[in-house]
Design a protein around this motif. Structure first.
Motif, mmCIF file in Angstrom:
data_model
loop_
_atom_site.group_PDB
_atom_site.id
_atom_site.type_symbol
_atom_site.label_atom_id
_atom_site.label_comp_id
_atom_site.label_asym_id
_atom_site.label_seq_id
_atom_site.Cartn_x
_atom_site.Cartn_y
_atom_site.Cartn_z
ATOM 1 N N THR A 156 0.823 -1.216 0.000
ATOM 2 C CA THR A 156 0.000 0.000 0.000
ATOM 3 C C THR A 156 0.858 1.269 0.000
ATOM 4 O O THR A 156 0.350 2.344 -0.283
ATOM 5 N N TYR A 157 2.161 1.136 0.320
ATOM 6 C CA TYR A 157 3.043 2.314 0.274
ATOM 7 C C TYR A 157 3.298 2.786 -1.152
ATOM 8 O O TYR A 157 3.673 3.928 -1.379
ATOM 9 N N ASN A 158 3.149 1.886 -2.099
ATOM 10 C CA ASN A 158 3.386 2.256 -3.493
ATOM 11 C C ASN A 158 2.130 2.129 -4.351
ATOM 12 O O ASN A 158 2.206 1.953 -5.561
ATOM 13 N N LEU A 159 0.976 2.245 -3.693
ATOM 14 C CA LEU A 159 -0.302 2.228 -4.411
ATOM 15 C C LEU A 159 -1.058 3.498 -4.041
ATOM 16 O O LEU A 159 -1.298 3.760 -2.855
ATOM 17 N N ILE A 169 2.808 2.933 -8.374
ATOM 18 C CA ILE A 169 3.970 3.816 -8.592
ATOM 19 C C ILE A 169 5.258 3.104 -8.170
ATOM 20 O O ILE A 169 5.218 1.977 -7.704
ATOM 21 N N ASP A 170 6.367 3.839 -8.329
ATOM 22 C CA ASP A 170 7.662 3.406 -7.790
ATOM 23 C C ASP A 170 8.133 2.108 -8.451
ATOM 24 O O ASP A 170 8.257 1.072 -7.795
ATOM 25 N N VAL A 171 8.443 2.196 -9.739
ATOM 26 C CA VAL A 171 8.707 0.978 -10.505
ATOM 27 C C VAL A 171 10.150 0.783 -11.003
ATOM 28 O O VAL A 171 10.373 -0.050 -11.871
HETATM 29 MG MG LIG Z 1 7.717 4.390 -2.679
#
Ligand SMILES: [Mg+2]
Ligand SMILES: Nc1ncnc2c1ncn2[C@@H]1O[C@H](COP(=O)(O)OP(=O)(O)OP(=O)(O)O)[C@@H](O)[C@H]1O
Length: 222
Positions: A156-159, A169-171
Motif C-alpha cells: 500500500t506504500y506504493n499504491l 507507482i515506484d517501478v
Molecule cells: Mg515508494
C-alpha cells in the motif's frame, strides 16, 4: 510532497499542466538498494561501470542513479503500453529522450489540482472501498505476473488511491522473470506477503497462500 527513502517527488507546473518530478536522492542513503535481488538480470555493458557499481564508489553511485532513472522511465512506458494504471511518463518513450532527463523522472501528476492522491497506506477507507482497493491491487499484481513482471516493492506504500482507482507507482526495480527466474519468484512471493500484510490495517484479510499460488501460476511458461 512525500519524501521517501530514496527519492523526493515534487509537484511541478509545465504551463497549465501539473507534473510529478521524482528526484533521486543522494545515494549514500540508498545503499540498501544494493540488495542483490534487484540487480539480478541487469546487464551493465561497461566493465568499469560494472566494477564501480560493485564497489559502490562515487562513480558507481552516479551510474546507479542514472540507471534507476532510465529503468523507471522504461518500466513506466512498458506498463502504460500494457494498459496498466501507472502515471504516464512526460518524457519518452524514445530512450534517447529519457537519457536527457538527468536524475529526474517526470510523469503525470496523480491527484486533483495541487493535491496528490493519497497512498493506500495513508488513507481511511470504508469496508467496501477497502475491498475494492484490495481487489484492484491483487488484479494489478496478477496482471504484472502474466506479463512476466514482478514489482519488487508491492504494498500500500506504493499504491495511490485516486477517484476509487488504484494507481501503481515506484517501478524502477521492476524485474523480468525471464531474466532472473529464481530471484523474481522470490520477489513475487515477497510482494504477495507485503500486499496482504499492508492491507490488514484496512481490515482486509487476504489469503496470502492462495494468492501466492495464483501469482506463481500466472507467470508465463517458457
Ligand atoms: Mg515508494
Ligand atoms: N505521479 C505521482 N503523482 C502523485 N504523487 C506521487 C507520484 N509519484 C510519487 N508520488 C508520491 O511521492 C511518494 C514517493 O514516490 P515513490 O514511492 O516513487 O518514491 P520513494 O518512496 O522514494 O521510493 P521507495 O518507496 O522505493 O523508497 C509516493 O509515496 C507518493 O506519495
Amino acid at each position: 510532497m512525500k519524501g521517501g527513502k530514496e527519492a523526493t517527488v515534487y509537484l511541478v507546473g509545465r504551463g497549465e499542466e501539473r507534473l510529478a518530478a521524482k528526484v533521486y536522492a543522494d545515494l549514500e542513503s540508498r545503499s540498501f538498494r544494493n540488495d542483490a535481488g534487484y540487480w539480478a538480470g541487469v546487464y551493465v555493458p561497461d566493465r568499469r561501470v560494472a566494477k564501480a557499481l560493485k564497489q559502490r564508489s562515487r562513480v558507481g553511485q552516479a551510474a546507479q542513479q542514472a540507471i534507476w532513472v532510465m529503468r523507471e522511465y522504461a518500466n513506466l512506458w512498458r506498463l502504460v503500453e500494457a494498459g496498466l494504471p501507472v502515471p504516464r511518463p512526460a518524457i519518452g518513450p524514445a530512450v534517447s529522450e529519457c537519457a536527457e532527463a538527468g536524475s529526474v523522472v517526470l510523469m503525470e501528476f496523480v491527484g486533483h489540482g495541487d493535491t496528490p492522491a493519497p497512498r493506500l497506506s495513508d488513507v481511511r477507507l470504508s469496508a467496501a472501498e477497502a475491498e475494492a482497493a484490495y481487489r484492484q491491487s491483487v488484479d494489478l499484481l496478477l496482471r504484472l505476473a502474466r506479463l512476466g513482471l514482478v514489482h519488487g516493492d508491492f504494498s500500500t506504500y506504493n499504491l495511490l488511491w485516486h477517484d476509487g482507482r488504484v494507481v501503481l507507482i515506484d517501478v524502477p526495480q521492476l524485474l523480468e522473470v525471464a531474466s532472473a527466474a529464481r530471484q523474481a519468484r522470490e520477489l513475487l512471493e515477497r510482494d504477495v506477503v507485503s500486499l496482504v500484510t499492508s492491507f490488514r490495517r484496512h481490515r482486509v484479510e487476504g489469503d496470502a497462500e492462495a494468492l501466492r499460488r495464483e501469482a506463481l501460476r500466472s507467470l508465463p511458461r517458457d
